[in-house]
Design an enzyme around this catalytic site. Structure first.
Site, PDB file in Angstrom:
ATOM      1  N   ASP A 199       0.791  -1.105   0.117  1.00 22.57           N
ATOM      2  CA  ASP A 199       0.082  -0.083   0.091  1.00 22.57           C
ATOM      3  C   ASP A 199       0.830   1.169  -0.128  1.00 22.57           C
ATOM      4  OD1 ASP A 199      -2.212  -1.607   0.089  1.00 22.57           O
ATOM      5  OD2 ASP A 199      -2.567  -1.252   2.291  1.00 22.57           O
TER       6      ASP A 199
ATOM      7  N   ASP B  76     -13.246  -7.052  -6.160  1.00 20.70           N
ATOM      8  CA  ASP B  76     -13.533  -7.359  -4.628  1.00 20.70           C
ATOM      9  C   ASP B  76     -14.675  -7.983  -4.689  1.00 20.70           C
ATOM     10  OD1 ASP B  76     -11.101  -5.946  -3.494  1.00 20.70           O
ATOM     11  OD2 ASP B  76     -12.132  -4.408  -3.968  1.00 20.70           O
TER      12      ASP B  76
END
Lengths: 204, 257
Positions: free
Chosen positions: B11, B130
């Site tokens: 990230d 997702d």
């Protein structure tokens, strides 16, 4: 200064998105390449690299528009095509059924999907040497390189190394001063760096 | 033979690697280039940088760090987050990324996938999905999952979306199974198997890795091409060299680094 660093290395801007990555890989080897998009830029080159990502018809159209097709065909300096750039060295590509540079015999064809054989061929695959070549100096048998492609060149007398995805195809090619890598040496860790260095330093 | 890929996901916020619950409580983990090189040295086959300053805020992302990574790293990497048009993708790819990954923007405007494939070739275009199992037993997609307050359920069945994005030009699919994400009880093998049956392009498993065994199960039972994980790599719980030794003992093809 090493011999490689002394050479004038030209990278042809054929519109591929990996142009920067190829230049960075050369810089990691101590070489500052000249990026050229016109025939005059090829004058005096000691080594010429033709990278490419994308589709063969667009790449050939772009080389035509830049007036680079005939100068590349007539090139005296060693030439390394990378990925699509290697495919452009052959006579034709099935991708868009386009005439390519014709520097190597053979037609580039689409990989055949099969059970467990996904297209695009994406990832690290082993290189199997087919014959000696300075391009393979210091490269261990079975070393892995990073591939991303859906089309591939056939195995011919000029094939230096093969790889397998559904069937055998040419992973590395050399016919005198004309060289190619179907994989991305700029993204193939130490193996790729060594192959790039071999190209920069090879006698021809 | 094509190796199975081990893919750490980092990230990124403002050019630094962070960890923590996305969008809150960020802990700075260090410089992006240093961490990228560390994973390269350990034998990661590819890296994904997920720019978390991206989609939910709708703001354009500063991708200047991409070039810094590209100059030094010699394995492929993908940039995810904040890519919602061809112009942004072009900047990221020209800065040196090998692939771009789109998720929420593709669901909001599916033509984006075709536009990217036409502009750069399918090999550059990754679609991230997702997915969560709903009460009726169907898996359905979610958008903007980085920020729970902005997460939406557009109603699309995951398996339908997998078929659709391939038609549009996806060259690879990363399926993040949210039910198992962060739980470390293993990848969602059942969902990945069903996805695999519909997926002719490379498929990467995401969400749930906690043990080396979980990676082996995803490769052996769901035939995925790659397995992505974050926390087990960042924490050092699973060192990549040990993971690859484990997989090799199971006769799963992995790259020697």
């Amino acid at each position: 200064m090493s011999r490689a660093a002394a050479a004038r290395v030209v990278v042809v801007d054929a519109g591929g998105a990996n142009l920067g990555s190829v230049c960075y890989a050369l810089e990691r080897l101590g070489v500052r390449p000249d990026v050229v998009d016109a025939p005059a830029g090829l004058d005096g080159a000691d080594r010429v690299i033709l990278p490419g990502v994308g589709a063969a018809p667009e790449a050939m159209r772009r080389l035509q528009a830049q007036g680079l097709v005939e100068p590349l065909r007539a090139l005296r300096a060693p030439l390394l095509g990378i990925c699509l750039g290697m495919q452009l060295l052959y006579e034709r590509s099935e991708e868009g059924d386009v005439e390519c540079l014709g520097l190597l015999p053979g037609v580039v064809r689409r990989l055949t999907p099969a059970l467990g054989v996904r297209i695009p061929h994406m990832g690290w695959n082993g290189l199997r040497a087919m014959r000696p070549s300075p391009l393979l100096d210091g490269v261990a048998e079975g070393a892995s390189a990073y591939f991303v492609h859906s089309y591939a060149a056939p195995v011919t007398a000029a094939t230096v190394a093969t790889s397998e995805h559904g069937g055998l195809f040419t992973a590395m090619v050399q016919d005198g001063r004309r060289c190619g890598a179907q994989f991305h040496p700029e993204r193939s860790a130490a193996t790729g760096a060594r192959i790039l260095r071999n190209f920069l330093e090879m006698d021809c | 033979m094509l190796s199975r890929r081990i893919i750490p996901c980092l990230d990124v916020r403002d050019g630094r690697v962070v960890k923590g619950v996305r969008f809150r409580d960020h802990v700075d983990m260090g410089d992006i280039v240093e961490l990228a090189l560390r994973y390269r040295d350990e034998g990661a086959d590819e890296l994904v940088f997920y720019d978390i300053g991206a989609s939910p805020g709708g703001r354009s992302v500063d991708h200047s760090w991409v070039e810094r990574v590209a100059r030094l790293i010699d394995i492929p990497f993908c940039v995810a987050g904040g890519i919602r048009d061809v112009a942004t993708a072009r900047r990221v790819l020209h800065a040196g990324a090998d692939k771009v990954s789109v998720n929420s923007p593709a669901l909001e405007r599916p033509a984006l996938v075709s536009e990217l494939a036409d502009a750069f070739g399918v090999q550059c275009v990754v679609v991230g999905i997702d997915s969560i199992r709903e009460a009726d037993g169907q898996w359905r997609v979610r958008t903007n999952t980085g920020d729970p307050s902005k997460t939406r359920a557009p109603g699309m069945r995951t398996l339908d979306w997998i078929v659709e994005v391939q038609r549009l030009g996806a060259g690879e699919i990363v399926l993040n199974c949210m039910d198992s994400d962060g739980v470390r009880r293993g990848y969602d093998i059942e969902q990945l198997r069903q996805a695999r049956a519909l997926c002719a392009v490379p498929l990467v498993a995401s969400g749930g890795a906690g043990e080396p065994e979980h990676f082996a199960a995803a490769f052996e039972q769901a035939d995925v091409d790659g397995a992505l994980a974050a926390s087990v790599f960042h924490s050092g719980a699973i060192p990549i060299p040990a993971l690859k030794r484990f997989l090799r003992q199971r006769e799963i093809e992995v790259r020697d680094a």
